[in-house]
Design a protein around this motif. Structure first.
Motif: not given
Length: 518
Positions: A224-230, A412-414
């Protein structure tokens, strides 16, 4: 073709409807089984496509099970072996006995018609399955649907039934090889060739062969907070702002947001495209230059084919249903779902791990059916926070809840942050920080890390070599630093834009028709 009222009257008065007779065809079942008893090739052709439930008559179910036992054991199928199998299982009498099997063989006009009998048997079995689903759904509705999941389960059941009827047959390699060569030739020689859905990040697109590829399930995971949605929204918007090289039409993108509302996403998109600080948007502080950028962003965004669905607790079956409607009505090139752990499978499963596995498998099948890439966001295990140094880099084993996520995904992307959590000495975070997109799995190509820049103020990712990197202050605090003057908003007449219904986006598609914007 009869009118709707005539058809309803015809169905209502149909003798099978009046008598409530369960769909079946006794003669077709006998002819199909008899044909398989006579001819081994007929049995080899149809046995893999049949099940015991395809037969309505109980005796025929027992005969089929004997056939299946022989077929799975790679033993010959004929009258003698089937009688032996029924005797061994103790079901010969329930299957009608030796005389009944002899009559089944005698009743076959010709094994050449077996495919016709097969189609009849499969159709009546499918109709019985529909009736069974409808009966169960009616019971749940009469019980007032205590857990509010009847609709989701109905869609999942019908989707599963539809998938079970889509059975292909083996084809020679020749045709597929020719298709691959034609595609390579086209992409190598023609600038208008379709290469995939562009992410907007040149290095990422290069590694992925031109962008996200059709029928691929792409997993994007981070804590959480790492920018997935962005990042995912940046990819969706970047695609929607571009045109397909083969048709010249804008890419059509569907976003399913289970976490954020459509209005919140629209705010992010507007700030990102308009290069406007989100913290200023939250305080409604806008100067004249920022108004110009925001209205310019609006003019561009209203012409895109970007659709947002903010339904919660959605199932793969619901997503597929809505996307089928959108693809049929308007076309569809790319789907983004935020995020996996908030979805429901629509099926009764005994644990969350199995439910996640059901969801990822269904979405992979949906990507294949719709022939579009699906970008699915996922949470990660907390164990990554316990690691230090180089070992802190994300791994496939960090995917949360189910190993099926890794198995079903084509890519798969991180997202791995490289910034110092505390910011500078004043506790302020840098306006731009380095982020690495880790391509940890790529079923059809290379893997590796891609360096990106994260602009926190506008929730935007860019490539380091992008010429259009937005200019921002050296630091931003994200906190209200006191009263700020805001320029009055300009009159809408100053920023007139063409009705999107006449623009390049062809906005005459009503998203409510597909259930996308309720």
């Amino acid at each position: 073709m009869p009118k709707k009222d005539d058809r309803e009257e015809f169905i209502k008065n149909h003798p099978h409807v009046v008598a409530r007779e369960t769909p079946n065809n006794y003669e077709a079942e006998i002819a199909l089984i008899g044909g398989m008893l006579i001819d081994g090739q007929t049995a080899s052709k149809f046995m893999p496509q049949l099940s015991a439930d395809d037969f309505y008559t109980p005796a025929h179910k027992h005969v089929y099970e004997a056939l299946a036992d022989l077929f799975n054991a790679a033993k010959p199928i004929d009258f003698v072996t089937v009688v032996g199998a029924l005797e061994n299982s103790g079901t010969l009498e329930r299957a009608g006995g030796v005389d009944y099997l002899s009559k089944m063989i005698a009743a076959v006009p010709s094994v050449a018609n077996s495919e016709y009998y097969f189609d009849i048997v499969k159709k009546t079995a499918r109709l019985r399955a529909i009736i069974d689903i409808a009966r169960k759904m009616a019971d749940e509705a009469y019980a007032l649907d205590p857990d509010d999941s009847a609709l989701a389960r109905a869609e999942a059941s019908l989707y599963g039934l539809a998938e079970s009827t889509r059975r292909g047959k083996p084809e020679r390699l020749e045709g597929y090889v020719q298709t691959v060569l034609e595609d390579l030739k086209q992409r190598a020689t023609e600038t208008t060739a379709y290469r995939g859905v562009p992410t907007g990040f040149s290095k990422v697109d290069s590694i992925l062969g031109g962008g996200f590829q059709n029928s691929d399930l792409i997993i994007l995971a981070a804590r959480p907070g790492q920018g997935k949605t962005s990042f995912a929204m940046n990819c969706a918007v970047n695609a929607a702002r571009r045109r397909r090289p083969d048709t010249g039409k804008p890419y059509s993108v569907a976003v399913f947001s289970l976490e954020m509302s459509a209005t919140q996403l629209a705010k992010r998109i507007l700030c990102s495209v308009g290069n406007y600080d989100m913290s200023r948007a939250n305080r409604a502080v806008v100067n004249e230059q920022e108004w110009d950028r925001l209205y310019s962003a609006r003019d561009e965004l209203v012409r895109t084919n970007l659709y947002i669905d903010e339904s919660g607790n959605i199932t793969p079956a619901e997503i597929l249903s809505k996307c089928r409607a959108l693809k049929h009505s308007k076309g569809l090139d790319f789907i983004m779902i935020d995020y996996l752990q908030l979805m429901q499978s629509g099926k009764k499963v005994d644990n969350f791990v199995r439910e996640i596995a059901e969801i990822t498998r269904a979405l992979k099948l949906a990507a294949k059916e719709l022939n579009v890439p699906i970008l699915l966001l996922s949470q990660m295990s907390r164990s990554i926070e316990q690691r230090k140094g180089a070992d802190k880099e994300s791994k496939l084993s960090d995917l949360r809840d189910s190993g099926a996520i890794e198995q079903d995904a084509d890519i798969v992307l991180f997202i791995d942050r490289k910034e110092v959590p505390g910011g500078n000495n004043n506790g302020e975070k840098p306006a731009t920080s380095e982020v690495y997109l880790n391509i940890a799995k790529h079923r059809n190509g290379e893997t590796g890390n891609v360096k990106l820049l994260w602009h926190a103020a506008t929730t935007t990712f860019t490539s380091p070599d992008d010429k259009g990197t937005p200019e921002m202050p050296a630091y931003y605090s994200g906190r209200d630093s006191g009263f700020e003057e805001s320029a009055p908003p300009p009159s809408d007449s100053v920023y007139d834009y063409d009705d999107p219904k006449g623009g390049v986006g062809d906005g005459d598609f009503d998203p409510t028709d597909a259930g996308l914007l309720d």
